[in-house]
Design a protein around this motif. Structure first.
Motif, short mmCIF file in Angstrom:
data_model
loop_
_atom_site.label_atom_id
_atom_site.label_comp_id
_atom_site.label_asym_id
_atom_site.label_seq_id
_atom_site.Cartn_x
_atom_site.Cartn_y
_atom_site.Cartn_z
N ALA A 142 0.83 -1.19 0.00
CA ALA A 142 0.00 0.00 0.00
C ALA A 142 0.88 1.25 0.00
O ALA A 142 0.56 2.23 -0.67
CB ALA A 142 -0.93 -0.02 1.20
N ALA A 143 1.99 1.20 0.76
CA ALA A 143 2.86 2.36 0.83
C ALA A 143 3.47 2.67 -0.53
O ALA A 143 3.58 3.83 -0.92
CB ALA A 143 3.95 2.13 1.87
N ILE A 144 3.87 1.65 -1.26
CA ILE A 144 4.45 1.87 -2.59
C ILE A 144 3.40 2.38 -3.55
O ILE A 144 3.66 3.27 -4.37
CB ILE A 144 5.12 0.57 -3.10
N PHE A 145 2.20 1.87 -3.46
CA PHE A 145 1.10 2.34 -4.31
C PHE A 145 0.89 3.84 -4.10
O PHE A 145 0.80 4.61 -5.05
CB PHE A 145 -0.18 1.56 -3.99
N LEU A 146 0.83 4.25 -2.84
CA LEU A 146 0.60 5.66 -2.53
C LEU A 146 1.80 6.52 -2.92
O LEU A 146 1.64 7.62 -3.45
CB LEU A 146 0.28 5.82 -1.05
N ALA A 147 3.01 6.01 -2.68
CA ALA A 147 4.21 6.78 -2.96
C ALA A 147 4.47 6.97 -4.46
O ALA A 147 5.13 7.92 -4.86
CB ALA A 147 5.42 6.13 -2.31
N THR A 148 3.95 6.06 -5.28
CA THR A 148 4.22 6.13 -6.73
C THR A 148 2.97 6.46 -7.53
O THR A 148 2.96 6.26 -8.75
CB THR A 148 4.80 4.78 -7.21
N ASP A 149 1.95 6.94 -6.86
CA ASP A 149 0.69 7.26 -7.53
C ASP A 149 0.14 6.06 -8.31
O ASP A 149 -0.41 6.20 -9.40
CB ASP A 149 0.84 8.46 -8.48
N GLY A 150 0.31 4.86 -7.75
CA GLY A 150 -0.26 3.66 -8.35
C GLY A 150 0.51 3.10 -9.53
O GLY A 150 -0.04 2.32 -10.31
N ALA A 151 1.78 3.46 -9.67
CA ALA A 151 2.59 2.94 -10.77
C ALA A 151 2.73 1.42 -10.63
O ALA A 151 3.02 0.90 -9.55
CB ALA A 151 3.96 3.60 -10.79
N ILE A 152 2.52 0.72 -11.71
CA ILE A 152 2.50 -0.74 -11.70
C ILE A 152 3.88 -1.36 -11.46
O ILE A 152 4.04 -2.26 -10.64
CB ILE A 152 1.92 -1.28 -13.03
N LYS A 153 4.90 -0.89 -12.18
CA LYS A 153 6.23 -1.51 -12.09
C LYS A 153 6.78 -1.54 -10.67
O LYS A 153 7.24 -2.59 -10.22
CB LYS A 153 7.21 -0.82 -13.03
N PRO A 154 6.77 -0.45 -9.93
CA PRO A 154 7.30 -0.51 -8.55
C PRO A 154 6.50 -1.47 -7.65
O PRO A 154 7.08 -2.15 -6.80
CB PRO A 154 7.19 0.92 -8.04
N MET A 155 5.19 -1.53 -7.86
CA MET A 155 4.38 -2.45 -7.04
C MET A 155 4.72 -3.90 -7.37
O MET A 155 4.88 -4.73 -6.47
CB MET A 155 2.88 -2.19 -7.26
N LEU A 156 4.84 -4.22 -8.66
CA LEU A 156 5.19 -5.58 -9.05
C LEU A 156 6.59 -5.95 -8.56
O LEU A 156 6.82 -7.07 -8.11
CB LEU A 156 5.09 -5.75 -10.56
N ARG A 157 7.53 -5.00 -8.66
CA ARG A 157 8.89 -5.25 -8.19
C ARG A 157 8.86 -5.62 -6.70
O ARG A 157 9.49 -6.57 -6.27
CB ARG A 157 9.76 -4.02 -8.43
N LYS A 158 8.11 -4.87 -5.91
CA LYS A 158 7.99 -5.12 -4.47
C LYS A 158 7.40 -6.51 -4.21
O LYS A 158 7.88 -7.25 -3.36
CB LYS A 158 7.13 -4.03 -3.82
#
Length: 169
Positions: free
Chosen positions: A1-17
């Motif tokens: 959730a933190a990465i989603f909020l920090a990246t405005d919902g960018a897919i690549k950083p969420m998938l990487r995590k």
């Protein structure tokens, strides 16, 4: 959730995590539900069932008749629910590849497949050396016990059935 909020919902950083997480790396392997197994088997072999195909009996043997789960939550989606009933999958794969199932003819394309490419065509990757050796030894042993089965066509059928019950399929 933190990465989603920090990246405005960018897919690549969420998938990487997700993909680099310990939970993902240590997740229990999945086993296809019988219906998914049944359909993906027909699909990978290019089988176009006819009206005489009997899906119901095979799905019943495998334990997943559509719309028959009594609870409203649907059939379980965990390996433990299906791993104690693998023999019907093997029987289905063998009967299908030996063309013993009415209404489910094998594609002519299967006969043109090369044994060397079979794992990549069915699993999406080649077999590791140990599994390849095991399958070869099994096919050689079977052919030694059944001389009428010592043909390239039967070897292709046996390998196809083995790959259809491989954990990666």
């Amino acid at each position: 959730a933190a990465i989603f909020l920090a990246t405005d919902g960018a897919i690549k950083p969420m998938l990487r995590k997700i993909f680099l997480s310990n939970a993902f790396a240590t997740a229990e392997p999945k086993l296809k539900r019988p219906y998914s197994y049944f359909i993906s088997t027909l699909r990978v072999l290019g089988i176009r069932p006819t009206a005489e195909a009997n899906f119901g009996s095979w799905l019943q043997q495998m334990g997943q008749v559509p719309f028959s789960w009594p609870a409203p939550n649907g059939y379980p989606d965990v390996s433990a629910a299906w791993s104690n009933n693998l023999l019907p999958r093997w029987n289905f794969a063998l009967a299908l590849t030996q063309q013993q199932l009415p209404g489910m003819p094998l594609s002519r394309a299967l006969r043109s497949w090369r044994l060397a490419d079979l794992a990549s065509l069915i699993l999406g990757h080649p077999l590791n050396e140990q599994t390849h050796t095991t399958y070869s030894d099994l096919a050689d042993s079977f052919a030694a016990q059944n001389p009428e089965a010592a043909t390239d066509e039967f070897r292709l059928i046996l390998w196809t059935a083995l790959l259809l019950i491989h954990p990666d399929f």
